[in-house]
Design a protein around this motif. Structure first.
Motif, short mmCIF file in Angstrom:
data_model
loop_
_atom_site.label_atom_id
_atom_site.label_comp_id
_atom_site.label_asym_id
_atom_site.label_seq_id
_atom_site.Cartn_x
_atom_site.Cartn_y
_atom_site.Cartn_z
N LYS A 189 0.85 -1.19 0.00
CA LYS A 189 0.00 0.00 0.00
C LYS A 189 0.89 1.24 0.00
O LYS A 189 2.05 1.17 0.38
CB LYS A 189 -0.92 -0.04 1.21
CG LYS A 189 -1.92 -1.17 1.07
CD LYS A 189 -2.91 -1.31 2.18
CE LYS A 189 -3.86 -2.46 1.88
NZ LYS A 189 -3.17 -3.77 1.68
N ASN A 190 0.32 2.34 -0.42
CA ASN A 190 1.12 3.57 -0.43
C ASN A 190 1.13 4.21 0.97
O ASN A 190 0.57 3.64 1.91
CB ASN A 190 0.65 4.53 -1.53
CG ASN A 190 -0.67 5.22 -1.17
OD1 ASN A 190 -1.20 5.04 -0.08
ND2 ASN A 190 -1.18 5.99 -2.10
N ASN A 191 1.73 5.39 1.09
CA ASN A 191 1.88 5.99 2.41
C ASN A 191 0.56 6.45 3.02
O ASN A 191 0.51 6.76 4.20
CB ASN A 191 2.86 7.16 2.35
CG ASN A 191 4.28 6.67 2.25
OD1 ASN A 191 4.55 5.49 2.51
ND2 ASN A 191 5.19 7.55 1.88
N ALA A 192 -0.48 6.50 2.20
CA ALA A 192 -1.79 6.83 2.74
C ALA A 192 -2.60 5.55 3.01
O ALA A 192 -3.81 5.60 3.23
CB ALA A 192 -2.55 7.74 1.78
N GLY A 193 -1.94 4.39 2.98
CA GLY A 193 -2.63 3.14 3.25
C GLY A 193 -3.53 2.68 2.12
O GLY A 193 -4.41 1.85 2.31
N ARG A 194 -3.34 3.23 0.93
CA ARG A 194 -4.19 2.86 -0.20
C ARG A 194 -3.49 1.85 -1.09
O ARG A 194 -2.27 1.92 -1.28
CB ARG A 194 -4.50 4.09 -1.08
CG ARG A 194 -5.42 5.10 -0.46
CD ARG A 194 -6.09 5.94 -1.55
NE ARG A 194 -7.13 5.20 -2.21
CZ ARG A 194 -8.36 5.05 -1.71
NH1 ARG A 194 -8.69 5.60 -0.58
NH2 ARG A 194 -9.24 4.34 -2.36
N ASP A 195 -4.27 0.93 -1.64
CA ASP A 195 -3.81 0.08 -2.72
C ASP A 195 -4.26 0.75 -4.01
O ASP A 195 -5.46 0.78 -4.32
CB ASP A 195 -4.41 -1.32 -2.58
CG ASP A 195 -3.89 -2.28 -3.64
OD1 ASP A 195 -3.69 -1.85 -4.80
OD2 ASP A 195 -3.72 -3.46 -3.33
N LEU A 196 -3.32 1.33 -4.75
CA LEU A 196 -3.69 2.12 -5.92
C LEU A 196 -4.15 1.24 -7.07
O LEU A 196 -4.85 1.68 -7.97
CB LEU A 196 -2.51 2.98 -6.38
CG LEU A 196 -2.05 4.06 -5.39
CD1 LEU A 196 -0.86 4.81 -5.95
CD2 LEU A 196 -3.19 5.03 -5.09
N MET A 197 -3.74 -0.03 -7.05
CA MET A 197 -4.13 -0.92 -8.14
C MET A 197 -5.60 -1.31 -8.03
O MET A 197 -6.35 -1.15 -8.98
CB MET A 197 -3.24 -2.17 -8.14
CG MET A 197 -3.56 -3.14 -9.25
SD MET A 197 -2.61 -4.66 -9.10
CE MET A 197 -3.41 -5.44 -7.69
N ILE A 198 -6.00 -1.81 -6.89
CA ILE A 198 -7.39 -2.23 -6.75
C ILE A 198 -8.27 -1.08 -6.26
O ILE A 198 -9.48 -1.24 -6.12
CB ILE A 198 -7.55 -3.45 -5.80
CG1 ILE A 198 -7.12 -3.12 -4.36
CG2 ILE A 198 -6.75 -4.63 -6.32
CD1 ILE A 198 -7.46 -4.23 -3.38
N ASP A 199 -7.65 0.07 -5.97
CA ASP A 199 -8.38 1.24 -5.49
C ASP A 199 -9.13 0.91 -4.19
O ASP A 199 -10.37 0.92 -4.14
CB ASP A 199 -9.35 1.75 -6.56
CG ASP A 199 -9.90 3.12 -6.17
OD1 ASP A 199 -9.23 3.82 -5.39
OD2 ASP A 199 -11.00 3.46 -6.63
N SER A 200 -8.35 0.62 -3.18
CA SER A 200 -8.90 0.27 -1.87
C SER A 200 -8.17 1.08 -0.81
O SER A 200 -6.99 1.38 -0.97
CB SER A 200 -8.70 -1.22 -1.64
OG SER A 200 -8.88 -1.54 -0.28
#
Lengths: 584, 584
Positions: free
Chosen positions: B552-563
């Motif tokens: 996940k990125n630094n904001a806790g997001r998974d940019l691939m699945i958009d979660s």
């Protein structure tokens, strides 16, 4: 260093050695001049001997240590005068020279024995005590070994174990997700994965070629007996494979697991189309440890003025060999069995082939003996046999006969825990129609490809399309299931359409997978095994609960830690949530 | 069967064989009469040759396959005329006889090369393409190997891998939990584990003796660079052990892992008390690949009318050997470095030991050259060296000097990725006091036992009590940490009291552990390793992100699945939840 040896390893050859052991007091016996303690740890039990004449103080101390005390004992290994052949350490005992109590114990709420007196609920609450019992220690050790052997085998086959995320995104397809509110992204949620399906497919698109993972999965279902909200899968995927490659690979895995853990060599894996499994065994996971197939008697039994049969779309029966001697009471019990709501038959017709050659049945007034014998020729019933017949709608009656067959298998002791009858069920339908809504559902999941040649059926006659899917079934248990996947956008879109997904929904939920297929996706397929069930099957047990260290009960509760539980007010606030009926 | 061989295995010895390969088009070159395709899979790259004269149609087809197309090629293995020594398969090529395009590819959004042109965000969104790159494939293969070798090693040492639940109960101690609302139990929540700490201790109480698990853990923290909300631990626990047993066991594990994966033999593990690590290196995880210790100069530097030093509770410096040639600009940069808020020094004093024997410093007007030489004797500075001095409160300045030391280590190239300097940091304090609230916090966690003899300090002078805890540190990275645990109710209660838990809170949150100690708990201890970080360290890398398949990125997001993402209205309703500011 609290010990020089464990409680399972000392033998006659160690006689004379000074040793220190530590463990739990399994039992102590005060024989006046001598006191004996059976000291237990994970590795075994060793007898410790205290002699009143040699050291009265020490012996008195030993007498005060109760069951489940944790103690440390030093002394000399001695050959026993009366050896215990039932114990691997039974040739020796320790002549105690010192004893230290490391931790006292209150009387446990149930006995820590193979057959305990504790009820289910009590044992769940004190799971850490239940886990001391030998059967559970063996279960978890077996599970450990199965996991390790799975990993060694798949590594040798070139598979990489790759971890996929647990905090993913909720998708409405399939069972209900557990969701995890995000504190950093208000009103947004992660979801816990029901399986790593899409991630493993993406790993194939990424070129990892052979992936596996022993991984926890989560389903928020209304729990039935022996279902757990979290369960473990052996999840596998391979690129550039056809069905046969997958079946061969995982047949070898199953063989390896059973031979390396319980020294069982699996017989040949049968292959059976789904349609045949339903016709012959009334189940998509037939138990082939015994035969007793279902015989379709629909045309044979009609035209004898027996209204029930004449009006039934489907009539079929099984031959319970050797059961002609069943009493009225036995037969009533079987009738009750098939009439249970979960079986769903309206009634049962029985036909006894008596040893004297006569035939006695519940439908004597409609059929003559010779007539009946001829009509039931298919069942191959011989004197001494009992034919059991159900009638009604085809699908439910097939399932009911499947259940009745298993019940007779149990009664006749034909389902032996140390027999193994493996098979692959293949050629499942792509879809099944929900009787209530009329909607099509994916029988496996929406990423399953059709068998070659059935692509065009997806649009024209979706219910006739067969899936390139397969289940590994052993002893009536579905151990694993998988398929060759779709790897092109067009086919995937067609399947989503058949499942009534709008383009928008498909894009929103699985857009990244559809996008991934744009950039060179290899043909791929895989399988997932239910690891809890595999462990239970290997041990010849029905219930998975003893193969999970800390299971939840049928209400999804962990009775030991008392979870789920309320959370603090600040936690609600930080998550920006409140109860739906909160009026503040 | 889509292939007879993979793209990494053919050699001269295979010349003349008819083979079929499948993979991705890495590159294709049209040389007029000949077209060459480099075909890539996980195992390597093989050159495919198409000859216009031999088969023009096939050659034309080959020219139309772009980068990242998935193709299947059959042909004969030929010795190459000009061999490529950089490629394991460089002695041969395949003379193509047929070509099938299995899946076309659009132009990828970035190049799939070792050094890609894709930005961080783009690569996260198309993670499945980023994962095709060689460095990532090597990272995940290394991670697989580390996990497998961990399991093999621990199995051989008698450890059992036992899975613990992921749906547990929220406890306010420590970091913030992710919680999972229960649908079946309204307004109740599970929590995802921050570690299986209590479960592994219970397994010791249950007699499993040696436990491990490679397990996902979850922390809902405000993310810093290179922190992930979910991360993986190698979690271990042993019964009937003292500190030395644990250190010996896991030193062996670390040795085994590095030798079996990257063929590095670790040097001897140093042991260093926490207090010494802070004094000498300003860090509880010192990088010992280089020395450059901190010298306390507090008494030495006072009494020269330099107010800054005279008023400072603590003055200390490091000797940056060979840096006397630093320019004014270099020194200003270092001063800026230590004045950054996260380092927190007010300024920096430098003293140059020039090659000609003279001394030049920022504090020349307060100290004569000989005076300074004497006062700084401890630093052992020689002509050519540079001494850097900070002053202020002791704790923050120790840390600042620790950071400055690392910075100088970087500048002087003393922190080589293929050097390994392991140590155990031991004798941590039991507690640290929160400067703001005045509250004591457990430095490790509340289940850590004090070192022998410090039990009574828990009540009288808790801040002086040392914990029987240890961290494994390699190259300035805390790879693992653990402790000998408390195994009796009284000590556990005392620690909870020191931490200001009421009896009620202690009982509610950890009652089952306290209860478990009633029934015979063995002395036990363990350790947990950060597996993501261990993998990065083994590869000589700083960032863990390349060692996690789907981070996940630094904001806790998974940019691939958009979660995380929104959930459906029915899901809110089923969970009986609503947003806090929902006014309906």
């Amino acid at each position: 260093m609290f010990r020089t040896n464990n409680c399972g390893e000392l033998r006659s050859r160690n006689t004379g050695e000074k040793v220190t052991l530590a463990g739990w007091v399994k039992r102590s016996r005060n024989l006046g001049g001598m006191t004996f303690i059976d000291l237990r740890d994970r590795y075994g039990v060793t007898q410790i001997a205290f002699n009143m004449e040699v050291n009265a103080e020490l012996c008195e101390k030993a007498r005060k240590t109760g069951r489940e005390f944790v103690i440390q004992v030093s002394g000399e290994v001695m050959e026993r005068s009366s050896k215990n052949k039932d114990l691997p350490t039974g040739d020796i005992e320790i002549k105690a020279e010192s004893l230290e109590i490391l931790s006292a114990s209150e009387t446990p709420p149930f006995t820590i024995e193979n057959d305990t007196d504790g009820g289910e609920e009590l044992r769940m609450k004190y799971r850490y005590l239940d886990l001391r019992r030998d059967p559970l220690q063996r279960s978890l050790a077996l599970r450990h070994k199965l996991a390790l052997e799975t990993r060694k085998f798949l590594d040798e086959q070139g598979f990489l174990e790759i971890e996929t995320p647990y905090l993913i995104k909720s998708t409405p397809e399939g069972a209900r997700d557990f969701v995890v509110p995000s504190r950093m992204h208000e009103n947004q949620f992660y979801a816990l994965p029901q399986s790593p399906q899409i991630f493993k497919q993406l790993l194939m698109v990424s070129g990892y070629d052979k992936y596996f993972q022993i991984v926890r999965c989560f389903r928020d279902e209304d729990l039935r007996a022996d279902r757990q909200p979290e369960f473990t899968q052996i999840d596998c995927e391979m690129s550039f494979v056809e069905r046969e490659d997958v079946l061969q690979t995982f047949e070898k895995l199953a063989r390896h697991l059973l031979s390396s853990t319980i020294e069982v060599e699996l017989p040949e894996f049968k292959r059976m189309p789904y349609a045949e499994a339903m016709e012959k065994y009334g189940s998509d996971k037939p138990d082939l440890r015994f035969n007793m197939p279902i015989h379709d008697l629909t045309s044979e039994m009609k035209g004898a003025d027996f209204k029930v049969f004449d009006n039934a779309p489907y009539i079929a029966g099984i031959n319970a060999s050797g059961c002609a001697g069943y009493s009225r009471k036995d037969l009533d019990k079987l009738t009750d069995f098939v009439k249970r709501p979960q079986i769903g038959a309206k009634g049962m017709v029985w036909v006894k082939y008596n040893e004297d050659g006569s035939i006695k049945s519940a439908i004597d007034k409609f059929y003559g003996q010779d007539d009946l014998r001829e009509r039931l020729a298919k069942t191959n019933a011989q004197p001494g046999d009992l034919v059991l017949i159900l009638s009604g709608d085809k699908k439910p009656m097939q399932k009911a006969l499947g259940e009745l067959r298993l019940e007779m298998g149990n009664r006749l002791n034909l389902r032996k825990p140390d027999d193994f009858a493996p098979l692959w069920v293949v050629d499942f339908p792509m879809f099944e129609r929900d009787d209530e809504t009329g909607q099509l559902h994916a029988m496996h999941h929406p990423f399953t490809s059709p068998v070659a040649g059935h692509e065009s059926l997806l649009r024209s006659e979706p219910e006739k399309a067969l899936a390139n899917a397969y289940d590994m079934v052993i002893n009536g248990v579905e151990i694993g299931g998988g398929s060759i996947r779709i790897h092109d956008r067009d086919t995937q879109k067609t399947v989503f359409e058949a499942l009534n997904f709008t383009d928008d929904e498909a894009q929103k939920q699985f857009g990244f997978l559809m996008d991934a297929f744009k950039y060179g996706a290899p043909p791929h397929g895989g399988i997932a095994f239910g690891f809890d069930r595999l462990a239970a099957l290997t041990a010849g047990k029905d219930s998975i609960r003893d193969f999970i260290a800390f299971p939840k009960n049928n209400a999804g509760r962990d009775l030991m830690i008392d979870s789920p539980a309320t959370i603090a007010h600040e936690q609600w606030n930080e998550l920006r949530l409140k109860p739906i009926d909160d009026e503040k």
